[in-house]
Design a protein around this motif. Structure first.
Motif, PDB file in Angstrom:
ATOM      1  N   ARG A  37       0.935  -1.078  -0.103  1.00 35.20           N
ATOM      2  CA  ARG A  37       0.528  -0.012  -0.349  1.00 35.20           C
ATOM      3  C   ARG A  37       0.617   1.357   0.436  1.00 35.20           C
ATOM      4  O   ARG A  37       0.491   2.910  -1.089  1.00 35.20           O
ATOM      5  N   LEU A  60      -0.696  -5.164   1.804  1.00 38.64           N
ATOM      6  CA  LEU A  60      -0.551  -5.297   0.539  1.00 38.64           C
ATOM      7  C   LEU A  60       0.000  -5.695  -0.619  1.00 38.64           C
ATOM      8  O   LEU A  60       1.219  -5.361  -0.505  1.00 38.64           O
ATOM      9  N   ALA A  64      -0.399  -7.248  -6.850  1.00 34.89           N
ATOM     10  CA  ALA A  64      -1.878  -6.403  -5.819  1.00 34.89           C
ATOM     11  C   ALA A  64      -1.087  -4.731  -6.055  1.00 34.89           C
ATOM     12  O   ALA A  64      -1.636  -4.003  -7.055  1.00 34.89           O
ATOM     13  N   ALA A  65       0.105  -4.274  -5.753  1.00 34.40           N
ATOM     14  CA  ALA A  65       0.461  -3.323  -5.812  1.00 34.40           C
ATOM     15  C   ALA A  65       1.116  -3.603  -7.330  1.00 34.40           C
ATOM     16  O   ALA A  65       0.463  -2.311  -7.784  1.00 34.40           O
ATOM     17  N   GLU A  68      -1.587  -2.062  -9.110  1.00 36.41           N
ATOM     18  CA  GLU A  68      -2.445  -0.730  -8.881  1.00 36.41           C
ATOM     19  C   GLU A  68      -1.570   0.237 -10.219  1.00 36.41           C
ATOM     20  O   GLU A  68      -1.563   1.180 -10.139  1.00 36.41           O
TER      21      GLU A  68
END
Length: 215
Positions: A37, A60, A64-65, A68
């Motif tokens: 995150r 995170l 996932a990072a 994004e």
């Protein structure tokens, strides 16, 4: 100057990687993060050229990072840091738009080469990761080869030439020099190739080229 975001939840790993990167006069570590995150937030704030992300992080994870960061900053290349035993993550990360993989236990020269390659618009897999990936792909070689050839058949001869050079690890600038065209022309070809192959990035395109027998 190549601006790099470094994210890893282990302080000693971050310190070691940052020291290696800082030894290169063309690389600047502009931000560090200890979870996924924070990596996304730092990426938004600093807009790095390359995001170097550990796969396993709290809050995170690196996958996932990466997804994004690629969504909000498509101009930022993503390199994943991995260890042995995490093969299952490789194809997932490539599908999310990562441009390369590095082993934490690899040669420091691979780290620098990877950052330079991704910053230059190319893809990079450390040799051991590339070998493991190709070994995985060989399991359904006939089916994959047939599907890959069908996808490549949609390309023009010029686009197949560009794809072959990309699969060899050349950057846009290198391809332009080899083909005696301007870099903007190569970028246009690459964009069309990715669309026609339904590939999210150059690594996926290179895998398709390998499966189709172009390299």
């Amino acid at each position: 100057m190549i601006r790099v975001l470094l994210a890893d939840d282990e302080a000693m790993i971050r310190a070691g990687v940052a020291a290696i990167l800082s030894a290169d006069q063309d690389i600047e570590v502009v931000a560090q993060a200890e979870d996924g995150r924070a990596a996304v937030e730092q990426a938004r704030a600093t807009r790095p050229d390359v995001a170097l992300l550990d796969i396993r992080m709290p809050v995170l994870d690196g996958l996932a990072a990466a997804e994004e960061i690629r969504r909000v900053l498509p101009g930022t290349g993503v390199l994943m840091l991995t260890t042995f035993g995490e093969d299952a993550y490789i194809e997932r990360a490539l599908g999310l738009g990562a441009s390369g993989f590095l082993l934490k236990s690899g040669d420091p020269r691979e780290l620098l080469a990877g950052v330079h390659a991704v910053a230059d618009g190319a893809a990079f897999l450390s040799p051991k990761v590339a070998h493991r990936l190709l070994t995985q792909l060989s399991g359904d070689r006939l089916g994959r080869a047939s599907a890959a050839r069908e996808r490549v058949a949609a390309l023009t001869p010029r686009e197949r030439e560009v794809l072959t050079l990309l699969a060899g690890g050349l950057s846009n600038a290198d391809v332009a020099g080899r083909m005696f065209v301007v870099e903007g022309t190569v970028k246009a070809h690459v964009s069309t190739i990715l669309t026609r192959l339904d590939a999210r990035n150059r690594v996926q395109a290179a895998i398709i080229a390998y499966e189709a027998g172009l390299v």
